[in-house]
Design a protein around this motif. Structure first.
Motif, mmCIF file in Angstrom:
data_model
loop_
_atom_site.group_PDB
_atom_site.id
_atom_site.type_symbol
_atom_site.label_atom_id
_atom_site.label_comp_id
_atom_site.label_asym_id
_atom_site.label_seq_id
_atom_site.Cartn_x
_atom_site.Cartn_y
_atom_site.Cartn_z
ATOM 1 N N UNK A 148 0.663 -1.379 0.113
ATOM 2 C CA UNK A 148 0.113 -0.102 -0.107
ATOM 3 C C UNK A 148 1.014 1.198 0.142
ATOM 4 N N UNK A 184 -2.844 -7.893 -0.492
ATOM 5 C CA UNK A 184 -3.522 -6.859 -0.704
ATOM 6 C C UNK A 184 -2.401 -5.884 -1.364
ATOM 7 N N UNK A 185 -2.847 -5.265 -2.811
ATOM 8 C CA UNK A 185 -2.201 -4.312 -3.472
ATOM 9 C C UNK A 185 -3.258 -3.077 -3.847
ATOM 10 N N UNK A 186 -2.554 -1.759 -3.410
ATOM 11 C CA UNK A 186 -3.623 -0.641 -3.720
ATOM 12 C C UNK A 186 -2.947 -0.062 -5.056
ATOM 13 N N UNK A 187 -3.392 0.950 -5.730
ATOM 14 C CA UNK A 187 -2.657 1.472 -6.892
ATOM 15 C C UNK A 187 -1.488 2.013 -6.652
ATOM 16 N N UNK A 188 -1.007 2.494 -5.396
ATOM 17 C CA UNK A 188 0.283 2.940 -5.034
ATOM 18 C C UNK A 188 1.066 1.779 -5.306
ATOM 19 N N UNK A 223 1.413 1.203 -9.093
ATOM 20 C CA UNK A 223 2.324 2.277 -9.830
ATOM 21 C C UNK A 223 3.820 1.908 -9.656
ATOM 22 N N UNK A 243 -7.122 -9.497 -6.220
ATOM 23 C CA UNK A 243 -6.044 -8.736 -6.476
ATOM 24 C C UNK A 243 -6.122 -8.471 -8.055
ATOM 25 N N UNK A 258 -8.961 -6.394 -9.450
ATOM 26 C CA UNK A 258 -8.966 -5.006 -9.229
ATOM 27 C C UNK A 258 -7.966 -4.293 -10.211
ATOM 28 N N UNK A 314 -9.684 -4.093 -13.379
ATOM 29 C CA UNK A 314 -10.690 -2.974 -13.348
ATOM 30 C C UNK A 314 -10.238 -1.669 -13.765
ATOM 31 N N UNK A 315 -8.793 -1.417 -13.536
ATOM 32 C CA UNK A 315 -8.262 -0.165 -13.905
ATOM 33 C C UNK A 315 -7.537 -0.301 -15.458
ATOM 34 N N UNK A 316 -7.691 -1.528 -15.786
ATOM 35 C CA UNK A 316 -6.960 -1.885 -17.219
ATOM 36 C C UNK A 316 -5.490 -2.072 -17.047
ATOM 37 N N UNK A 317 -5.083 -2.134 -15.797
ATOM 38 C CA UNK A 317 -3.508 -2.432 -15.581
ATOM 39 C C UNK A 317 -3.347 -3.809 -15.827
ATOM 40 N N UNK A 368 -12.853 -7.069 0.175
ATOM 41 C CA UNK A 368 -11.774 -6.697 -0.696
ATOM 42 C C UNK A 368 -12.084 -5.403 -1.344
ATOM 43 N N UNK A 380 -7.824 3.385 -0.886
ATOM 44 C CA UNK A 380 -7.524 4.502 -1.845
ATOM 45 C C UNK A 380 -7.990 5.829 -1.597
#
Lengths: 111, 137
Positions: free
Chosen positions: A21, A52-56, A59, A85, A88, A91-94, B35, B43
């Motif tokens: 995170x 858990x992996x957030x957008x931070x 990146x 994971x 998600x 979901x943001x196309x990554x 989740x 976020x």
């Protein structure tokens, strides 16, 4: 979060554990930079113990992917990614920026 | 209703996650929905620290969890800068790797992971983000 790295002949295996995170992403980035700055650009991230992996965190992986793919000198691939994971990430196309393997052996064998 | 106050720093994220996941579980949300709540709240709190407060240890984050018949409502209150959610650019899905920009992914995730998202900006009461996650029927 802890990060262990193992250097193989053809690639480097990076295994983070726990949460990635805003608090722990800089630690992962430092570990990845240590490898790319040593001129090694073929990386396998074993995500089996990451819950858990957030957008931070994404990146960090995307910045590392940009570095590795430059001049077609390498790539970051992921292994054993938790389906929650992964969805998600999609979901943001990554998700399209990474090849994802079901197990570490196949990921290492790809290089 | 349960309320907790956290220092506005990245180290708080894990504790905030634990709190909301615990409440999501009590509310009867399944693992995927738990989740989604964990990620959306993470976020949102990251954005509060980074954009509303402009850095760590500038203010607190109040987290209010309310279990309802339909699921869980999470409210996050901060006293930093407000913003216009409509002006935050959406991430470009399908962009080339070299052209990917990091702004906007957090808000996009929040909007897509939660069933209802509402921002309320008040000079006296601070910025309040209300997010609802419903149980699968």
């Amino acid at each position: 979060m802890e990060v262990t790295t193992t250097q193989y002949k053809r690639c480097d295996l990076v295994k983070p554990t726990g949460r990635i995170d805003g608090s722990t992403a800089p630690q992962l980035e430092e570990a990845l930079k240590a490898i790319t700055e040593a001129g090694r650009y073929k990386l396998v991230l074993d995500m089996s113990d990451v819950n858990f992996v957030s957008s931070a965190g994404w990146w960090v992986l995307i910045r590392t992917q940009k570095t590795c793919r430059r001049y077609k000198r390498g790539e970051v691939v992921l292994a054993c990614l938790d389906p929650k994971i992964r969805s998600s990430l999609d979901l943001v196309g990554m998700g399209t920026y990474f090849t994802i393997y079901d197990d570490v052996t196949s990921a290492v064998g790809n290089f | 209703m349960k309320t907790k106050l956290f220092p506005g720093r990245y180290e708080s994220l894990e504790e905030i996650s634990r709190f909301v996941v615990q409440e999501a579980e009590k509310a009867g949300l399944d693992e995927n929905a738990q989740y989604s709540v964990e990620l959306a709240v993470d976020e949102a709190c990251t954005n509060i620290i980074e954009h509303a407060y402009g850095g760590e240890d500038k203010g607190k984050i109040e987290c209010i969890c309310t279990i309802t018949g339909e699921g869980l409502t999470v409210e996050l209150v901060d006293h930093g800068r407000s913003f216009n959610p409509k002006k935050v650019p959406k991430p470009k899905i399908g962009a080339k790797l070299s052209e990917v920009k990091s702004r906007g992914a957090g808000l996009y995730l929040i909007m897509n992971l939660m069933d209802e998202v509402h921002f309320d900006f008040s000079k006296d009461k601070g910025n309040r983000l209300t997010m609802v996650k419903k149980k699968e029927k």
